[in-house]
Design a protein around this motif. Structure first.
Motif, PDB file in Angstrom:
ATOM      1  N   ASP A  39      -0.077   6.391   3.282  1.00 48.88           N
ATOM      2  CA  ASP A  39       0.075   5.729   4.549  1.00 48.88           C
ATOM      3  C   ASP A  39       1.014   5.630   5.951  1.00 48.88           C
ATOM      4  O   ASP A  39       1.768   4.753   6.361  1.00 48.88           O
ATOM      5  CB  ASP A  39       0.475   4.558   3.756  1.00 48.88           C
ATOM      6  N   HIS A  52      -4.559   6.444   6.045  1.00 53.21           N
ATOM      7  CA  HIS A  52      -5.754   5.295   6.630  1.00 53.21           C
ATOM      8  C   HIS A  52      -5.431   5.413   8.202  1.00 53.21           C
ATOM      9  O   HIS A  52      -6.777   3.649   8.036  1.00 53.21           O
ATOM     10  CB  HIS A  52      -6.131   4.199   5.355  1.00 53.21           C
ATOM     11  N   ASP A 108       0.704  -1.127   0.524  1.00 56.69           N
ATOM     12  CA  ASP A 108       0.109   0.037   0.130  1.00 56.69           C
ATOM     13  C   ASP A 108       1.311   1.883  -0.027  1.00 56.69           C
ATOM     14  O   ASP A 108       0.484   2.232  -0.323  1.00 56.69           O
ATOM     15  CB  ASP A 108      -1.154  -0.266   1.460  1.00 56.69           C
ATOM     16  N   THR A 129      -4.729   2.941   1.323  1.00 57.39           N
ATOM     17  CA  THR A 129      -3.954   5.065   0.991  1.00 57.39           C
ATOM     18  C   THR A 129      -4.233   4.403  -0.319  1.00 57.39           C
ATOM     19  O   THR A 129      -4.777   5.683  -1.347  1.00 57.39           O
ATOM     20  CB  THR A 129      -2.761   5.023   1.433  1.00 57.39           C
TER      21      THR A 129
HETATM   22 MN   LIG Z   1      -2.008   0.662   3.940  1.00 55.99          MN
END
Ligand SMILES: [Mn+2]
Length: 359
Positions: free
Chosen positions: A104, A131, A40, A152
């Motif tokens: 992130d 997030h 991510d 994210t």
């Molecule tokens: Mn993440």
């Protein structure tokens, strides 16, 4: 076939204006993710870099340390500079930066030495898209924080749509973003609070990405050593506390040596014990290869919140179902500490598994 859906906007008009103004006024942008970058963090920073570069900005991704080998296939991942292995060039990029994006992550500390360096040496504005729970708002100039969001990468995709950049989204960016959504949701199996996640993944597929190939690259690219390591840990090192629906394993430097461990080989292993029916909590204790600490990973399901345990016993934190921390002890003492933690939560752990809680 056209499936349309309404996408609620992420940003208040004023915040969207602020974001656009910051981008417009900048030339040299540095984008950072958290320490030990995952799919991510890597996917979101690279896709955002692509967007900013297309606007004519000089944009670069700088990470606190290297990403795992299983993400090396990701397009453009080889262009990422990390603060440990490319210190001089990373420092130069930071010194020149007139704008930072932190993706992130929810606090400067999540970037370790890179975060301290930026905090001490730069006054450039700091914008966040993230997030994780409990963001340290005071550390940043603008925060796009949605703890309910799957990843994210989903946030970045929504932001790009909001900025009118979906049409120009390249298959490379779509591949990067899809990877982050896929990995942060365990292949679309958890952390999906919003049905839009599936619709957004579909929008990435429309860009002509090869979802099957991405899945294979991430999940089916094991070395034989890794396969044997997992087998060893699960058959020889796993302790279970069946009444407490809990399991615990250790991973020592010696074992890593025996199995020719490379970075990323233990990634995801902590989720395995939760495949046992009724299991609620999995604890992993791993000797760090760089520092004299034990890395603690907690994963939970069945209604058990592991974040509180991570905060209380392991100097850490995280999400409701995925948390972590570290202990400054030798491994045997870390095991004792973990057993203490399990005992402290015995009443709650004893209860049969319930439906999962979201966070
Ligand atoms: Mn993440």
């Amino acid at each position: 076939m056209d499936i349309s859906f309404t996408l609620p906007s992420l940003l208040q008009p004023a915040d969207l204006m602020t974001l656009m103004r910051h981008i417009k006024e900048s030339r040299n942008i540095v984008i950072c993710g958290h320490h030990a970058p995952d799919g991510d963090a890597l996917g979101s920073t690279l896709a955002w870099q692509g967007y900013l570069r297309a606007l004519g900005k000089k944009a670069n991704v700088v990470m606190p340390n290297a990403h795992p080998d299983f993400l090396r296939w990701m397009p453009q991942s080889q262009t990422v500079k990390n603060f440990r292995d490319h210190y001089a060039v990373a420092r130069r990029l930071i010194d020149e930066a007139d704008l930072f994006f932190f993706l992130d992550l929810n606090e400067m500390q999540r970037m370790q030495a890179l975060g301290s360096y930026i905090a001490q040496h730069s006054r450039a504005p700091r914008l966040v898209v993230d997030h994780h729970l409990n963001p340290k708002t005071e550390e940043f100039d603008l925060m796009v924080s949605y703890p309910d969001m799957s990843s994210t990468c989903e946030l970045i995709l929504r932001l790009l749509i909001e900025l009118g950049a979906y049409d120009d989204l390249t298959p490379t960016q779509a591949t990067q973003l899809y990877t982050g959504i896929m990995t942060d949701t365990g292949c679309f199996s958890y952390s999906i609070a919003d049905p839009l996640t599936f619709a957004l993944a579909g929008m990435l597929l429309r860009k002509g990405i090869d979802a099957e190939e991405i899945n294979k690259n991430v999940y089916h690219s094991w070395s034989e050593n890794k396969l044997r390591l997992w087998n060893h840990i699960l058959s020889k090192n796993l302790r279970t506390y069946p009444e407490l629906h809990t399991s615990l394993y250790t991973l020592t430097r010696q074992t890593m040596k025996d199995f020719h461990f490379i970075r990323g080989d233990a990634e995801g292993l902590v989720n395995e014990p939760l495949k046992v029916k009724g299991m609620k909590l999995s604890i992993a204790l791993r000797e760090d290869t760089e520092e004299d600490v034990i890395r603690v990973s907690l994963r939970s399901t069945g209604g058990f919140q592991c974040r509180d345990m991570a905060e209380q016993f392991f100097n850490g934190g995280g999400h409701a179902n995925a948390a972590g921390g570290k202990l400054p002890f030798p491994i045997e003492e870390a095991v004792k500490k973990a057993e203490e933690a399990i005992a402290a939560y015995a009443d709650e752990l004893k209860k049969p598994a319930e439906r999962n809680i979201k966070d």
